[in-house]
Design a protein around this motif. Sequence first.
Motif, PDB file in Angstrom:
ATOM      1  N   CYS A  54      -5.161  -9.374  -2.109  1.00  0.00           N
ATOM      2  CA  CYS A  54      -4.256  -8.232  -2.180  1.00  0.00           C
ATOM      3  C   CYS A  54      -4.527  -7.286  -0.862  1.00  0.00           C
ATOM      4  O   CYS A  54      -3.535  -6.970  -0.199  1.00  0.00           O
ATOM      5  N   ALA A  55      -5.908  -7.030  -0.658  1.00  0.00           N
ATOM      6  CA  ALA A  55      -6.209  -6.178   0.523  1.00  0.00           C
ATOM      7  C   ALA A  55      -5.519  -6.743   1.787  1.00  0.00           C
ATOM      8  O   ALA A  55      -5.266  -6.033   2.925  1.00  0.00           O
ATOM      9  N   THR A  56      -5.655  -8.152   1.956  1.00  0.00           N
ATOM     10  CA  THR A  56      -5.349  -8.654   3.225  1.00  0.00           C
ATOM     11  C   THR A  56      -3.683  -9.203   3.180  1.00  0.00           C
ATOM     12  O   THR A  56      -3.261 -10.153   3.962  1.00  0.00           O
ATOM     13  N   LEU A  57      -2.751  -8.720   2.357  1.00  0.00           N
ATOM     14  CA  LEU A  57      -1.589  -8.832   2.255  1.00  0.00           C
ATOM     15  C   LEU A  57      -1.432 -10.333   2.019  1.00  0.00           C
ATOM     16  O   LEU A  57      -0.062 -10.869   2.327  1.00  0.00           O
ATOM     17  N   LEU A  58      -2.001 -10.913   1.330  1.00  0.00           N
ATOM     18  CA  LEU A  58      -1.708 -12.439   0.923  1.00  0.00           C
ATOM     19  C   LEU A  58      -1.114 -12.486  -0.250  1.00  0.00           C
ATOM     20  O   LEU A  58      -0.473 -13.462  -0.840  1.00  0.00           O
ATOM     21  N   GLU A  59      -1.339 -11.305  -1.053  1.00  0.00           N
ATOM     22  CA  GLU A  59      -0.773 -11.381  -2.509  1.00  0.00           C
ATOM     23  C   GLU A  59      -0.332  -9.940  -2.470  1.00  0.00           C
ATOM     24  O   GLU A  59      -0.706  -8.911  -1.959  1.00  0.00           O
ATOM     25  N   ARG A  60       0.740  -9.708  -3.156  1.00  0.00           N
ATOM     26  CA  ARG A  60       1.343  -8.249  -3.492  1.00  0.00           C
ATOM     27  C   ARG A  60       0.802  -7.740  -4.739  1.00  0.00           C
ATOM     28  O   ARG A  60       0.955  -8.400  -5.799  1.00  0.00           O
ATOM     29  N   ILE A  61       0.484  -6.430  -4.449  1.00  0.00           N
ATOM     30  CA  ILE A  61       0.015  -5.637  -5.844  1.00  0.00           C
ATOM     31  C   ILE A  61       1.207  -5.424  -6.770  1.00  0.00           C
ATOM     32  O   ILE A  61       2.334  -5.287  -6.156  1.00  0.00           O
ATOM     33  N   ASP A  62       0.899  -5.123  -7.901  1.00  0.00           N
ATOM     34  CA  ASP A  62       2.012  -4.770  -8.786  1.00  0.00           C
ATOM     35  C   ASP A  62       2.325  -3.193  -8.882  1.00  0.00           C
ATOM     36  O   ASP A  62       3.198  -2.746  -8.512  1.00  0.00           O
ATOM     37  N   THR A  63       1.168  -2.592  -9.138  1.00  0.00           N
ATOM     38  CA  THR A  63       1.313  -1.218  -9.128  1.00  0.00           C
ATOM     39  C   THR A  63      -0.040  -0.640  -8.154  1.00  0.00           C
ATOM     40  O   THR A  63      -0.803  -1.416  -7.990  1.00  0.00           O
ATOM     41  N   GLY A  64       0.014   0.838  -7.742  1.00  0.00           N
ATOM     42  CA  GLY A  64      -1.261   1.276  -7.151  1.00  0.00           C
ATOM     43  C   GLY A  64      -0.711   1.354  -5.535  1.00  0.00           C
ATOM     44  O   GLY A  64       0.392   1.387  -5.241  1.00  0.00           O
ATOM     45  N   SER A  65      -1.697   1.715  -4.614  1.00  0.00           N
ATOM     46  CA  SER A  65      -1.387   1.980  -3.314  1.00  0.00           C
ATOM     47  C   SER A  65      -2.658   1.243  -2.508  1.00  0.00           C
ATOM     48  O   SER A  65      -3.835   1.222  -2.786  1.00  0.00           O
ATOM     49  N   ILE A  66      -2.379   1.034  -1.255  1.00  0.00           N
ATOM     50  CA  ILE A  66      -3.171   0.467  -0.199  1.00  0.00           C
ATOM     51  C   ILE A  66      -2.970   1.354   0.991  1.00  0.00           C
ATOM     52  O   ILE A  66      -1.645   1.211   1.491  1.00  0.00           O
ATOM     53  N   SER A  67      -3.991   1.520   1.885  1.00  0.00           N
ATOM     54  CA  SER A  67      -3.555   2.011   3.131  1.00  0.00           C
ATOM     55  C   SER A  67      -4.779   1.776   4.042  1.00  0.00           C
ATOM     56  O   SER A  67      -5.987   1.318   3.417  1.00  0.00           O
ATOM     57  N   TYR A  68      -4.609   1.549   5.233  1.00  0.00           N
ATOM     58  CA  TYR A  68      -5.680   1.187   6.513  1.00  0.00           C
ATOM     59  C   TYR A  68      -5.588   2.448   7.246  1.00  0.00           C
ATOM     60  O   TYR A  68      -4.567   2.804   7.902  1.00  0.00           O
ATOM     61  N   GLY A  69      -6.633   3.081   7.666  1.00  0.00           N
ATOM     62  CA  GLY A  69      -6.948   4.287   8.300  1.00  0.00           C
ATOM     63  C   GLY A  69      -5.547   5.257   8.144  1.00  0.00           C
ATOM     64  O   GLY A  69      -5.159   5.876   9.128  1.00  0.00           O
ATOM     65  N   GLY A  70      -5.330   5.370   6.947  1.00  0.00           N
ATOM     66  CA  GLY A  70      -4.098   6.534   6.684  1.00  0.00           C
ATOM     67  C   GLY A  70      -2.540   5.883   6.825  1.00  0.00           C
ATOM     68  O   GLY A  70      -1.752   6.180   6.385  1.00  0.00           O
ATOM     69  N   GLU A  71      -2.842   4.591   7.432  1.00  0.00           N
ATOM     70  CA  GLU A  71      -1.492   3.907   7.424  1.00  0.00           C
ATOM     71  C   GLU A  71      -1.013   3.116   6.047  1.00  0.00           C
ATOM     72  O   GLU A  71      -1.849   2.253   5.515  1.00  0.00           O
ATOM     73  N   PRO A  72      -0.052   3.713   5.490  1.00  0.00           N
ATOM     74  CA  PRO A  72       0.399   3.044   4.126  1.00  0.00           C
ATOM     75  C   PRO A  72       0.765   1.716   4.157  1.00  0.00           C
ATOM     76  O   PRO A  72       1.686   1.188   4.942  1.00  0.00           O
ATOM     77  N   VAL A  73       0.131   0.925   3.382  1.00  0.00           N
ATOM     78  CA  VAL A  73       0.584  -0.625   3.219  1.00  0.00           C
ATOM     79  C   VAL A  73       1.561  -0.678   2.017  1.00  0.00           C
ATOM     80  O   VAL A  73       2.821  -1.231   2.101  1.00  0.00           O
ATOM     81  N   ALA A  74       1.391  -0.164   0.811  1.00  0.00           N
ATOM     82  CA  ALA A  74       1.876  -0.066  -0.546  1.00  0.00           C
ATOM     83  C   ALA A  74       1.541   1.290  -0.983  1.00  0.00           C
ATOM     84  O   ALA A  74       0.575   1.749  -0.987  1.00  0.00           O
ATOM     85  N   TRP A  75       2.712   1.798  -1.807  1.00  0.00           N
ATOM     86  CA  TRP A  75       2.394   2.892  -2.509  1.00  0.00           C
ATOM     87  C   TRP A  75       3.348   2.689  -3.829  1.00  0.00           C
ATOM     88  O   TRP A  75       4.001   1.967  -3.905  1.00  0.00           O
ATOM     89  N   ASP A  76       2.558   3.658  -5.013  1.00  0.00           N
ATOM     90  CA  ASP A  76       3.429   3.627  -6.140  1.00  0.00           C
ATOM     91  C   ASP A  76       4.619   3.960  -6.137  1.00  0.00           C
ATOM     92  O   ASP A  76       5.120   4.889  -5.462  1.00  0.00           O
ATOM     93  N   ALA A  77       5.493   3.333  -6.672  1.00  0.00           N
ATOM     94  CA  ALA A  77       7.093   3.687  -7.000  1.00  0.00           C
ATOM     95  C   ALA A  77       7.300   4.806  -7.968  1.00  0.00           C
ATOM     96  O   ALA A  77       6.383   4.773  -8.775  1.00  0.00           O
TER      97      ALA A  77
END
Lengths: 221, 260
Positions: free
Chosen positions: B48-71
Motif C-alpha cells: 500500500c505504501a508503494t502504491l502497488l495496492e490501493r488502500i480502502d480508507t485512511g491516508s498516506i503522504s510522503y514528505g507532506g505530499e499527499p498520496v491518498a486521503w480520506d473521502a
Amino acid sequence: MQQALSYIGSVIATLSGGLGQTLLLFALTILISLPLGLLVSLGRMSRFAAVRIPIKLYISIMRGTPLMLQLLFVYFGPFYIFGPQFTYGRFTAAVIAFGLNYAAYFAEIYRGGIQSMPRGQYEASAVLGFTRSQTFFRIILPQVIKNILPATTNEVITLVKDTSLAQVIAVVELFRVAETTSSAQASVYPLIIAGVFYYIMNYVVAWIMERAEKSLSYYSA
Amino acid sequence: MHVLSIENITKSFDGLQVLHGISLHVDKGEAVAVIGPSGSGKSTLLRCATLLERIDTGSISYGGEPVAWDAPAGENGKAAKSVYAGKNELHAIRRRFGLVFQSFHLFPHLSVLRNLTEAPVRVLKIPKERAKEDAMRLLEKVGLSDKAAAYPFQLSGGQQQRVAIARAMALSPEILFFDEPTSALDPELTGEILKVIRTLAAEHMTMVIVTHEMAFAAEVADRVIFMDEGRIIEQGTPKEVLEHSENARTKAFLRKLSDN
C-alpha cells in the motif's frame, strides 16, 4: 539428358513468374499481420468490454472458418453486397484476407506471451516510475518476443504454404502456375519443382528464425 | 516533517480485512523493522505504501505530499474509499521511494548495469554517461562492480538481490522499502544482504524493512514494529520489543522463532 535439363530449366523459368507473387503476398502479409496482431492482442486484453468482445469475436471467426472461404468472401463479398462499383484487385483482396487472418493467429501468440510474463516485472517497473508504455515497450515486449519466437516460426512457415490458397481467387502465384503448367504439359515436374520452391522458402524462414532465436539467447529468465 | 506518514489505513481483499487501521510515521534517517507472523499484513502494508495496492480508507503522504486521503463520509454515514492524488502527482511521488522485492524482479533481458541505469535515464532523464557513473558507484557499494556486464541469470540469488538494492538506490529515493529481502535466499546468503543494509543504515538511509530475520531488526533498526492480524501490536527500540516485551503475542511470536 540435355533435353531433360533444358525442360526443367524452362519449367523453373515459368514457375519463377508465379514465385514473385507468392513472395510479395508473403512479405505483405507479414508486414501487416505482425504489427496488427500486436494491436489486436492488446484489444483482446482490454479492460473495456466494448473493445474486448468484438475483438474476441473477430479472432474466433478468423480461426473458426476456413481461410479459403475468407479469401472468397473478401474478394466477392463487397461486390455481391454493395454492387459492382465495390470491387478491387484479386491480389489486394488476398493481402487483406491473409493480413486479417494471420493477425488473429499472431494476436493469440502475443497474448500468450504477454500474459505469461510474471507480475513482478510490471510491479518493479511501476515502482521505478516507468510509464505504462515504457513498461510495455522496454521491459515486457522484448522478453515476450524471445518467448514467442518458436510459436511465431510455426505460423510463418504455415503462411508460406498457405499463400497457395490465393489461387482460389485466381491470383497467379506459384501454386497456380505450377498447376496450370502441370496439366498443360501433362507432366508432374512442375508440381515437384513448385514443392522444391516452397521447401527452400521455408528452409530460409527456419534459418532466419533460428538466427533470431540465437541472437536473443544471451540471457535466460 | 515525516518522510512517510501513514494514518489509520485499512485494506480488504474480497471481504477479508487485512489491515485494521495502521498508522506509521517514519522520520528522515530512521530504520524501521516490521516483524510479525505471516499473514499479519506486513507485506500488504508495504504494498500500500508503494502504491502497488490501493488502500480502502485512511491516508498516506510522503514528505507532506499527499498520496491518498480520506473521502468525506458518504450519505449513509459509511466511510467512502480514500481518494488518490492524480496520475501526474502519483508519478512524481513514486520517485520519492524505492522498493526491494522478496524475489528481486530484476529485468532479465538487461545487463546488471542497464538494470541500474534504465530508470534514471528513462524516468529522470539523466544523461546516459552520468547514469552509468552513478550506477558503477552503486555497484561498487554493493560489491558487484565486476558484474556490471553480467546478466541477472548469471548471478547468485544474493548477488541478484544486491543488484536489486542498487537499482532501487539508483533513483536516489528518500526512503527505501524492503519486502522480506532475504526470504527467497539460502540462509548462508542473508549475511551479504545484511551487510549492504548495514552500510545503508550507517549512511542514515531512511528504511522500512519487513523481515523474518531478527538479526536485521536487532542490528540495523532504530525502531521495531510488531504486527499481528492487521494491527500494530507494539513498537519500540529493538531492545524493548525483542528483549523486554511485556506483550503476550509478541513474546509468543519471538518464542516460536527462536524454537525454529
